[in-house]
Motif scaffolding. Structure first.
Motif, PDB file in Angstrom:
ATOM      1  N   GLU A   1      -0.801   8.718   8.223  1.00 53.38           N
ATOM      2  CA  GLU A   1      -2.193   8.601   7.784  1.00 53.38           C
ATOM      3  C   GLU A   1      -2.985   9.854   8.158  1.00 53.38           C
ATOM      4  O   GLU A   1      -3.793  10.348   7.372  1.00 53.38           O
ATOM      5  CB  GLU A   1      -2.868   7.350   8.384  1.00 53.38           C
ATOM      6  CG  GLU A   1      -4.304   7.247   7.886  1.00 53.38           C
ATOM      7  CD  GLU A   1      -5.003   5.939   8.202  1.00 53.38           C
ATOM      8  OE1 GLU A   1      -4.559   5.209   9.100  1.00 53.38           O
ATOM      9  OE2 GLU A   1      -6.039   5.676   7.549  1.00 53.38           O
TER      10      GLU A   1
ATOM     11  N   THR B   1      -2.727  12.603   5.658  1.00 52.60           N
ATOM     12  CA  THR B   1      -3.123  12.378   4.264  1.00 52.60           C
ATOM     13  C   THR B   1      -4.571  11.925   4.061  1.00 52.60           C
ATOM     14  O   THR B   1      -5.053  11.896   2.941  1.00 52.60           O
ATOM     15  CB  THR B   1      -2.202  11.304   3.633  1.00 52.60           C
ATOM     16  OG1 THR B   1      -2.214  10.162   4.479  1.00 52.60           O
ATOM     17  CG2 THR B   1      -0.791  11.805   3.468  1.00 52.60           C
ATOM     18  N   SER B   2      -5.261  11.593   5.159  1.00 50.16           N
ATOM     19  CA  SER B   2      -6.510  10.846   5.041  1.00 50.16           C
ATOM     20  C   SER B   2      -7.731  11.720   4.738  1.00 50.16           C
ATOM     21  O   SER B   2      -8.621  11.888   5.567  1.00 50.16           O
ATOM     22  CB  SER B   2      -6.703  10.152   6.389  1.00 50.16           C
ATOM     23  OG  SER B   2      -7.474   9.035   6.264  1.00 50.16           O
TER      24      SER B   2
ATOM     25  N   ALA C   1       0.859  -1.199   0.000  1.00 50.54           N
ATOM     26  CA  ALA C   1       0.000   0.000   0.000  1.00 50.54           C
ATOM     27  C   ALA C   1       0.886   1.236   0.000  1.00 50.54           C
ATOM     28  O   ALA C   1       1.895   1.270   0.693  1.00 50.54           O
ATOM     29  CB  ALA C   1      -0.894  -0.009   1.232  1.00 50.54           C
ATOM     30  N   SER C   2       0.506   2.242  -0.779  1.00 53.35           N
ATOM     31  CA  SER C   2       1.319   3.457  -0.762  1.00 53.35           C
ATOM     32  C   SER C   2       0.480   4.697  -0.493  1.00 53.35           C
ATOM     33  O   SER C   2       1.008   5.787  -0.343  1.00 53.35           O
ATOM     34  CB  SER C   2       2.069   3.597  -2.084  1.00 53.35           C
ATOM     35  OG  SER C   2       1.128   3.564  -3.130  1.00 53.35           O
ATOM     36  N   TYR C   3      -0.866   4.521  -0.389  1.00 55.62           N
ATOM     37  CA  TYR C   3      -1.687   5.724  -0.160  1.00 55.62           C
ATOM     38  C   TYR C   3      -1.499   6.261   1.260  1.00 55.62           C
ATOM     39  O   TYR C   3      -1.795   7.408   1.543  1.00 55.62           O
ATOM     40  CB  TYR C   3      -3.164   5.444  -0.494  1.00 55.62           C
ATOM     41  CG  TYR C   3      -3.915   4.643   0.550  1.00 55.62           C
ATOM     42  CD1 TYR C   3      -4.736   5.286   1.472  1.00 55.62           C
ATOM     43  CD2 TYR C   3      -3.792   3.265   0.626  1.00 55.62           C
ATOM     44  CE1 TYR C   3      -5.424   4.567   2.436  1.00 55.62           C
ATOM     45  CE2 TYR C   3      -4.479   2.537   1.572  1.00 55.62           C
ATOM     46  CZ  TYR C   3      -5.297   3.193   2.484  1.00 55.62           C
ATOM     47  OH  TYR C   3      -5.965   2.478   3.436  1.00 55.62           O
ATOM     48  N   ILE C   4      -0.990   5.387   2.168  1.00 59.14           N
ATOM     49  CA  ILE C   4      -0.497   5.885   3.460  1.00 59.14           C
ATOM     50  C   ILE C   4       1.026   5.867   3.295  1.00 59.14           C
ATOM     51  O   ILE C   4       1.634   4.793   3.234  1.00 59.14           O
ATOM     52  CB  ILE C   4      -0.943   4.970   4.630  1.00 59.14           C
ATOM     53  CG1 ILE C   4      -2.474   4.947   4.723  1.00 59.14           C
ATOM     54  CG2 ILE C   4      -0.328   5.446   5.954  1.00 59.14           C
ATOM     55  CD1 ILE C   4      -3.040   3.946   5.727  1.00 59.14           C
ATOM     56  N   PRO C   5       1.655   7.058   3.129  1.00 56.42           N
ATOM     57  CA  PRO C   5       3.063   7.085   2.704  1.00 56.42           C
ATOM     58  C   PRO C   5       3.991   6.174   3.518  1.00 56.42           C
ATOM     59  O   PRO C   5       4.842   5.494   2.939  1.00 56.42           O
ATOM     60  CB  PRO C   5       3.432   8.563   2.852  1.00 56.42           C
ATOM     61  CG  PRO C   5       2.133   9.290   2.679  1.00 56.42           C
ATOM     62  CD  PRO C   5       1.070   8.402   3.248  1.00 56.42           C
TER      63      PRO C   5
ATOM     64  N   ASN D   1     -12.843   1.837   1.171  1.00 55.79           N
ATOM     65  CA  ASN D   1     -12.866   3.289   1.412  1.00 55.79           C
ATOM     66  C   ASN D   1     -13.898   3.990   0.529  1.00 55.79           C
ATOM     67  O   ASN D   1     -13.848   5.193   0.340  1.00 55.79           O
ATOM     68  CB  ASN D   1     -11.472   3.877   1.179  1.00 55.79           C
ATOM     69  CG  ASN D   1     -10.913   3.472  -0.172  1.00 55.79           C
ATOM     70  OD1 ASN D   1     -11.577   2.765  -0.933  1.00 55.79           O
ATOM     71  ND2 ASN D   1      -9.714   3.921  -0.481  1.00 55.79           N
TER      72      ASN D   1
ATOM     73  N   ALA E   1       4.490   2.516   2.385  1.00 52.35           N
ATOM     74  CA  ALA E   1       5.206   2.233   1.139  1.00 52.35           C
ATOM     75  C   ALA E   1       6.596   1.677   1.405  1.00 52.35           C
ATOM     76  O   ALA E   1       7.234   1.110   0.522  1.00 52.35           O
ATOM     77  CB  ALA E   1       5.282   3.503   0.300  1.00 52.35           C
TER      78      ALA E   1
END
Ligand code: DON
Length: 309
Positions: free
Chosen positions: A162, A165-166, A26-30, A98, A33
């Motif tokens: 998170e 960025t969330s 997963a990379s949407y939570i930096p 999500n 990654a």
């Protein structure tokens, strides 16, 4: 914890590892990654107190969505099912974890179940406590009891990553607040939720928590009934119907055990009365489930007839 390395389990882990390159971390939570794509470890904690493992089972990872089933258990204990299900539904969505779409189209503002992000945010808003610190502290204490491990903590780096960025989770919170699903401040809910998702442990701890559910809420080591039987049953049912998101139907057919996944690559599963299993494999399939973790469970289910159906 005394958990012996096991050759048979190692064989299945090695087999399952072959699919790690078909997924992605997963990379949407930096901060997630940075996980390494080819990791895979598993621990099986039997209800008689014995334990077997394969791979680097001491490696810590964050719970992410696995925490949803644990916060649900706590909130059901705090408020009872009637009140909780007034604010969050009991039906699978068939949509990604999500997704925001059904918040508007079905029962506006009320999320369909507590295993999707919208539903888990409502559950988090219901954790009892005066301050955010009290709330996350109560959840952490509950999880420490389930794992019988006082050293479990929150990974500050992942929580912060998170929190910063969330935005879709925030958007869902505002939408639900508009519809009176919760009164709390959105930033407070997000603070507790991102810390909850960043609770960190290893596959051994996770296997042990699974074994508590395998014994209907009773801890195999301490003998304490930590979760009332009825509440453990509700949580396990959600694991079957919604635990692997919009892959839950296929998972139920192919594997057939209650299980819950998270985007850091963890899966907690259980075989009723027999064992809990904790898996860590950060390479994810397109639905956000550990690709090698699912392959491993497929192999184990076929070889040991694990399906409950
Ligand atoms: O809210 C999020 O997006 C993450 N903290 C958790 C999502 C998750 O683990 C979904 N899992 N497959």
């Amino acid at each position: 914890m005394n958990c012996r390395h096991n050759k048979e389990l190692e064989y299945f882990v090695t087999e399952a590892k072959k699919v790690t390159d078909k997924g992605k971390v997963a990379s949407y939570i930096p901060a997630l990654a940075e996980l390494s794509e080819d990791d895979l470890s598993a621990a099986v904690y039997f209800t008689d107190g014995t334990c077997i493992s394969a791979g680097d089972v001491e490696k810590a990872f964050t719970l992410q969505s696995i925490s949803k089933v644990l916060s649900l258990a706590l909130v059901l204990i705090d408020h009872g099912p009637e009140k909780v299900f007034h604010y969050v539904g009991q039906e699978p969505t068939g949509d990604p974890f999500n997704s925001i779409i059904k918040l508007e189209t079905v029962n506006p503002g009320k999320p369909l179940n507590p295993m999707i992000n919208a539903g888990a945010l409502v559950v988090t808003s219901m954790i009892k406590g005066e301050t955010n610190a009290d709330k996350i502290g109560r959840l952490l204490d509950f999880i420490k009891k389930l794992a019988n491990n006082r050293s479990i903590t929150v990974c500050g780096k992942v929580a912060e990553s998170e929190f910063e960025t969330s935005m879709v989770n925030r958007a869902m919170c505002y939408y639900m607040k508009e519809h009176g699903i919760f009164q709390a401040e959105v930033e407070d809910v997000m603070d507790v939720y991102t810390k909850q998702c960043a609770i960190e442990m290893n596959s051994l701890d996770l296997a042990k928590i699974g074994s508590v559910f395998a014994l209907n809420g009773k801890h195999p080591e301490t003998g304490e009934q930590i979760i009332p039987k009825d509440i453990a049953r509700i949580c396990k049912t959600f694991m079957v119907t919604c635990g692997m998101y919009n892959a839950s139907g296929e998972f139920a057919i192919k594997i057939g055990i209650p299980a819950k996944s998270g985007v850091s690559g963890g899966i907690m599963g259980l075989s009723p009365y027999r064992f809990g299993i904790g898996i860590f494999g950060p390479s994810l399939d397109e639905k956000g489930n550990s690709i090698a973790g699912i392959r491993l469970l497929e192999l184990l289910s076929a070889n040991y007839s694990l399906s409950i159906f």
